[in-house]
Design a protein around this motif. Structure first.
Motif, PDB file in Angstrom:
ATOM      1  N   THR A  48      -6.800  10.064  -5.625  1.00  0.00           N
ATOM      2  CA  THR A  48      -6.352  10.654  -4.823  1.00  0.00           C
ATOM      3  C   THR A  48      -7.269  12.213  -4.758  1.00  0.00           C
ATOM      4  O   THR A  48      -7.048  12.832  -3.539  1.00  0.00           O
ATOM      5  CB  THR A  48      -5.189  11.087  -4.821  1.00  0.00           C
ATOM      6  N   HIS A  60      -4.750   0.710  -4.628  1.00  0.00           N
ATOM      7  CA  HIS A  60      -5.263   0.323  -3.318  1.00  0.00           C
ATOM      8  C   HIS A  60      -6.332   1.082  -3.050  1.00  0.00           C
ATOM      9  O   HIS A  60      -6.249   2.360  -2.481  1.00  0.00           O
ATOM     10  CB  HIS A  60      -4.117   0.234  -2.324  1.00  0.00           C
ATOM     11  N   GLY A  64      -2.568  10.004   1.986  1.00  0.00           N
ATOM     12  CA  GLY A  64      -1.935   9.038   1.593  1.00  0.00           C
ATOM     13  C   GLY A  64      -1.722   7.864   2.531  1.00  0.00           C
ATOM     14  O   GLY A  64      -1.854   8.107   3.872  1.00  0.00           O
ATOM     15  N   TYR A  65      -1.481   6.553   1.886  1.00  0.00           N
ATOM     16  CA  TYR A  65      -1.255   5.595   2.871  1.00  0.00           C
ATOM     17  C   TYR A  65      -0.266   5.492   3.822  1.00  0.00           C
ATOM     18  O   TYR A  65      -0.156   5.356   4.759  1.00  0.00           O
ATOM     19  CB  TYR A  65      -1.327   4.155   2.015  1.00  0.00           C
ATOM     20  N   HIS A  75       0.744   5.275  -6.207  1.00  0.00           N
ATOM     21  CA  HIS A  75       0.866   3.781  -5.496  1.00  0.00           C
ATOM     22  C   HIS A  75       1.907   3.006  -6.136  1.00  0.00           C
ATOM     23  O   HIS A  75       1.470   2.737  -7.328  1.00  0.00           O
ATOM     24  CB  HIS A  75      -0.567   3.173  -5.414  1.00  0.00           C
ATOM     25  N   PHE A 105      -3.861   7.930 -11.152  1.00  0.00           N
ATOM     26  CA  PHE A 105      -4.104   8.217  -9.594  1.00  0.00           C
ATOM     27  C   PHE A 105      -4.842   9.237  -9.284  1.00  0.00           C
ATOM     28  O   PHE A 105      -5.325   9.183  -8.017  1.00  0.00           O
ATOM     29  CB  PHE A 105      -2.716   8.071  -9.080  1.00  0.00           C
ATOM     30  N   ASP A 142       2.751   4.622  -0.908  1.00  0.00           N
ATOM     31  CA  ASP A 142       2.581   5.616  -1.775  1.00  0.00           C
ATOM     32  C   ASP A 142       3.737   6.576  -1.624  1.00  0.00           C
ATOM     33  O   ASP A 142       3.946   6.746  -0.635  1.00  0.00           O
ATOM     34  CB  ASP A 142       1.016   5.879  -2.092  1.00  0.00           C
ATOM     35  N   ALA A 185       0.808  -1.321   0.040  1.00  0.00           N
ATOM     36  CA  ALA A 185       0.021   0.022  -0.095  1.00  0.00           C
ATOM     37  C   ALA A 185       0.760   1.476   0.246  1.00  0.00           C
ATOM     38  O   ALA A 185       0.308   2.232   0.110  1.00  0.00           O
ATOM     39  CB  ALA A 185      -0.981  -0.056   1.090  1.00  0.00           C
TER      40      ALA A 185
END
Length: 366
Positions: free
Chosen positions: A287, A58, A194-195, A53, A283, A43, A41
């Motif tokens: 996001t 994800h 973000g992750y 990512h 992406f 990023d 996951a």
């Protein structure tokens, strides 16, 4: 090197375990063979400043309020409902297959009742259900199977639908309404920053020490831990004593387009029948980032490389069970996550499993 808890892998399973035990006063050492936390996951900003990512898209979704509540301690959220189109014969159609897909593909104007009757008319009844081909043919018939499923599956898994367990195709819904969302969970959102930022907050605890670029094989005899939580490949833990468990791998080709605000109309477009890659993800859809350019990733399934997906066949499951007997006999070591349990887990399922395991052990130490 002495620690209460050794966590192998800094993805979702490892991060939750580490945070829970650290918050209960345990010293925790987290190791990961990669150079970053977050597992698949992970990023980061690419060279153009777009958040990407690195290991494919994800998308977070869950129907478990306690999972949402737990992760919300470490991130704000951005509401996002994922939509996917499939490129078939030069046109883009919504997937999962739904009312819109059928009407567009066959130039029809059916309502929900009409689509249900359409499926009933084209389906090939299969009893019993033995494999994924049976599932698909039983649900949508041969033409839709061949257009949307068969070749995508062959690319993704390196196997025909008939060689895969029913669980693979069983994950893919078919709808009679016009709902074009890929997921229907109550909670569908992306971490606002973000992750990786979320993982940083989870692991930011004085009781947690992190060592990256560290292979478990090189330290397993050097760390004195009361309990070990292992989220790597199960066969590797036991030095492949029964042979290798088959995993499917992926390679990712990232690309940036300067001065192009949008590459495709939705987050992901599948390519079941054309090209070597299975899908393209853009992406900025995921996001919500504003940027004058845009970044995408193409995914290429491979036989070798980092393990991503356990290959669900009856033979592989039997091999896994041999390893599981060894795992169950291990004292003080717990196996958790997609690779260690040799099963396909969604992110929220991994979090839920890690929360459950840590709760049991913290309340009833053994």
């Amino acid at each position: 090197m002495k620690t209460d808890i050794l966590v192998v892998g800094a993805g979702f399973a490892g991060a939750v375990i580490a945070e829970r035990f650290a918050s209960h006063g345990k010293s925790v050492l987290v190791i990961d063979k990669r150079s970053h936390i977050g597992g698949n996951a992970f990023d980061e900003l690419d060279s153009a400043g777009v958040l990407v990512h690195r290991y494919g898209p994800h998308i977070f979704h869950t129907n478990a309020p306690h999972v949402e509540e737990y992760l919300s301690q470490f991130t704000e959220w951005r509401r996002y409902e994922h939509r996917v189109l499939s490129s078939v014969e030069g046109n883009l159609y919504p997937v999962p297959i739904n009312l819109q897909t059928i009407n567009q593909l066959y130039s029809l104007s059916l309502d929900e009742e009409g689509v249900a009757a359409f499926f009933e008319n084209v389906r090939e009844k299969r009893t019993p259900i033995r494999n994924s081909e049976d599932i698909v043919l039983n649900n949508v018939g041969r033409d839709l199977c061949d257009k949307f499923f068969r070749n995508y599956t062959r690319k993704q898994w390196g196997l025909d639908l008939s060689e895969l367990s029913p669980a693979v195709a069983g994950r893919i819904p078919v709808r009679t309404n016009s709902d074009d969302r890929y997921f229907t969970d109550n909670f569908q959102s992306m971490p606002a920053e973000g992750y990786t930022r979320m993982f940083e907050r989870m692991l930011d605890h004085p009781n947690i020490r992190i060592e990256l670029n560290t292979d478990f094989r090189n330290v397993r005899n050097k760390v004195d831990a009361t309990q070990t939580f292992y989220s790597g490949p199960l066969d590797a833990y036991f030095d492949f004593c029964f042979g290798k468990l088959p995993y499917r791998s992926l390679s990712f080709r990232h690309e940036h387009f300067a001065q192009k605000e949008q590459y495709q109309p939705v987050g992901t477009v599948n390519y079941p029948n054309d090209y070597e890659y299975t899908r393209i993800t853009e992406f900025k859809h995921l996001t919500g980032q504003s940027h004058s350019g845009t970044s995408i990733v193409r995914e290429f399934p491979e036989t070798t490389g980092d393990p991503y997906y356990p290959v669900p066949t009856s033979e592989n499951q039997a091999l896994y069970q041999s390893y599981k007997k060894l795992a169950d006999a291990e004292s003080g070591t717990f196996f958790i996550g997609r690779l260690a349990e040799y099963r396909y887990y969604n992110m929220d399922q991994v979090v839920a499993a890690a929360l459950l395991l840590s709760s049991k052990l913290l309340n009833n130490p053994r």
